[in-house]
Write an enzyme that holds these catalytic residues in place. Sequence first.
Site, PDB file in Angstrom:
ATOM      1  N   HIS A  31       0.835  -1.208   0.000  1.00 59.59           N
ATOM      2  CA  HIS A  31       0.000   0.000   0.000  1.00 59.59           C
ATOM      3  C   HIS A  31       0.865   1.251   0.000  1.00 59.59           C
ATOM      4  O   HIS A  31       0.478   2.280  -0.561  1.00 59.59           O
ATOM      5  CB  HIS A  31      -0.937  -0.012   1.207  1.00 59.59           C
ATOM      6  CG  HIS A  31      -2.005  -1.051   1.139  1.00 59.59           C
ATOM      7  ND1 HIS A  31      -3.340  -0.753   1.005  1.00 59.59           N
ATOM      8  CD2 HIS A  31      -1.925  -2.404   1.168  1.00 59.59           C
ATOM      9  CE1 HIS A  31      -4.050  -1.872   0.967  1.00 59.59           C
ATOM     10  NE2 HIS A  31      -3.200  -2.893   1.067  1.00 59.59           N
ATOM     11  N   ASP A 138      -5.231   6.191   1.548  1.00 61.98           N
ATOM     12  CA  ASP A 138      -5.723   4.852   1.270  1.00 61.98           C
ATOM     13  C   ASP A 138      -7.153   4.740   1.808  1.00 61.98           C
ATOM     14  O   ASP A 138      -7.453   5.180   2.912  1.00 61.98           O
ATOM     15  CB  ASP A 138      -4.812   3.835   1.981  1.00 61.98           C
ATOM     16  CG  ASP A 138      -5.026   2.405   1.540  1.00 61.98           C
ATOM     17  OD1 ASP A 138      -6.175   1.919   1.652  1.00 61.98           O
ATOM     18  OD2 ASP A 138      -4.058   1.765   1.083  1.00 61.98           O
TER      19      ASP A 138
END
Length: 489
Positions: A31, A138
Site C-alpha cells: 500500500h 488509502d
Amino acid sequence: MPAEGGALLHSHGLSPTKQHAVVVPWPGQGHINPLLHLSRTLAAQYGFSITFVNLDYTHRLLLKSLHKEALVEQAQPSDPTSVAELDIKFVSVPDGIPVEASCTSNVPELSAGVVYSAPAFERLLTELRPRPTCIIADIFVGHTQDAANKLGIPCVAFWTQSASCFAAHVAAARGLFPSELEEGKLIESIAGAPPLRFKDLPGFLQAYKEPDFMFNFVTKPFTRLEEAHCVLMNSFAAMEGGALETLRQQMTGCRIYTIGPVLPLDFFSGKKLSNNGFNKIPGFWGEDYSCLEWLDAQKECSVLYVSFGSIALLTDEELQEFALGLEATGYPVLWVLRPGILEDGGRVSLPPGFQERTQGRVHIIDWAPQLHVLAHPSVGAFFTHAGWNSTLEGVSQGKPLLGFPYFADQMLNCRCIQDLWGNGLALERHGEGLLTRSIVESKACTVMSDAKLRETALLLRDGARRAIISGEQGSSTSDLHHFVESLSL
C-alpha cells in the site's frame, strides 16, 4: 507527531498556489509503494509539496532505507528530476504497536494501529505549515475522512486494488451480497469479475454473515465514498474497462479517476531500469541488487521469477513442494525467500540436496528490487502471490503470471488472471487441486512456454503503456491531469 529526522528529502518553499498534499497509506509495503510512486509524480510533474504520513511502526522499518536512498541521491550529480530534489517529507504518527513487535504479516494488528493513530493524525493536520490543501489517503485509512470533514480539507480516497475488488467491497458495504453466496453457487454479479466461488471473494469479506473487526474495517469506508473529493484507482481502462464503466454508472455521486498502473515512467519504456531514484522504493527489507548481475548472465526470457510479496506466509510443506517443483522445471529461477516467510516463524530449510543439485540455476535472495527484475529481459514469467501491485507490475512488463494467493484480493486476482484476462494460470491453496510439486512443475513450465499466454500478456502490456505514455491521449495520464485540475477548482 512528526518523527525526529522524518524529513529525509529536500524541502522547498511553497508559493501561494502550490498544492500541499498529505498522503496516508495503509501500513503495508504493497500500500505504501503506489502512494509513494504517486507522490513522486505529483511533486515532479505538478509541483506538489508532499507530507507522507506513516505509522511509527512502518516509519521505523523504512527509515534506514529512506536514509540510504537520500544519501545515494545526494552523491550523484545534480539532476532536476532527482528524487532528492522533490518537496517530499516523511513523518509518522503514534500507533500503539510495541517497538519490539514484528507484525508485517499481522494485518489485524496493523489495522488496529491505523484506528489508534486517528487523534494524532488530526493533531498533525492542525500543526502542519503551510496548511494542507488536500489529503490523499488509502481508502482503508477511514479516519482521514473524519479529519478532513472537521478541518474543511478535501479528502481523496486512493484504491490500491482492482476495480472488480472495489466492486466487491461496495456490494458488501451496501449489504448487497448476492443470493448466490449460498453453498455451491457461483457469484456472477461482481462487476468485472468472472463467475466466483465463495473462496474467491476478498478474504475479509467472507465474514459477511458474522461481521468481525476486519470486515467492518474494510467495508465501513465504502459507505462514505460520496464524502470524498474523488476516488483515485490504480487500474487502467484497457484491462478493467467493463468494471470501471459499471462502477461509474452505479456510483453517480462519486467521481472515479483511473490513473494506473501507478509506477515510474521508466517502467513502461521497454528497457532495463536505471538506478534513478524514481525507480527505487524504500522497503522493509534491503533489496539485493546483485541478483541483476545473475540475471545478466541468463538467456532472454529464460528465468522464472518467484516472489510472494511482503505479507504472504508459507507452510513448511508448501515450501518443500515449491522447491522440488521448481527444481523439476529445469528453468533458471530467481526465488525471493524473505525473512519470516514461514507461518510458524521457523527457519527456512530446503529439501536435502536441493542447493547442491540446483547450484547456479536457482538463485535465492531475501528481497529483490522487483521493478528492476521484472524489467530485465532475462525474466520470462512471474510466479506471484497475485497482490495487485505485483499483478500490475507483471502486466506492465508483459510477463505471463502464475498466481498462488494468500489472502485479501489475491484469490480474486488469480481468478481474473486465469479466467478473465487470460495472461496466466493459478494454483490452489485450499480445496481441489491442492499444491503438489508436480502441479508446480506443470504450471510453471506452461507459463514459461505457452505462446498464447505470452501473446495475451504482451497485449495487456501494450494497453498499460498506451494508458501511461501517450500524453493526454492516454486514459490514465488524462485522468491524472483532470484530477489535479479538480483540486485547483
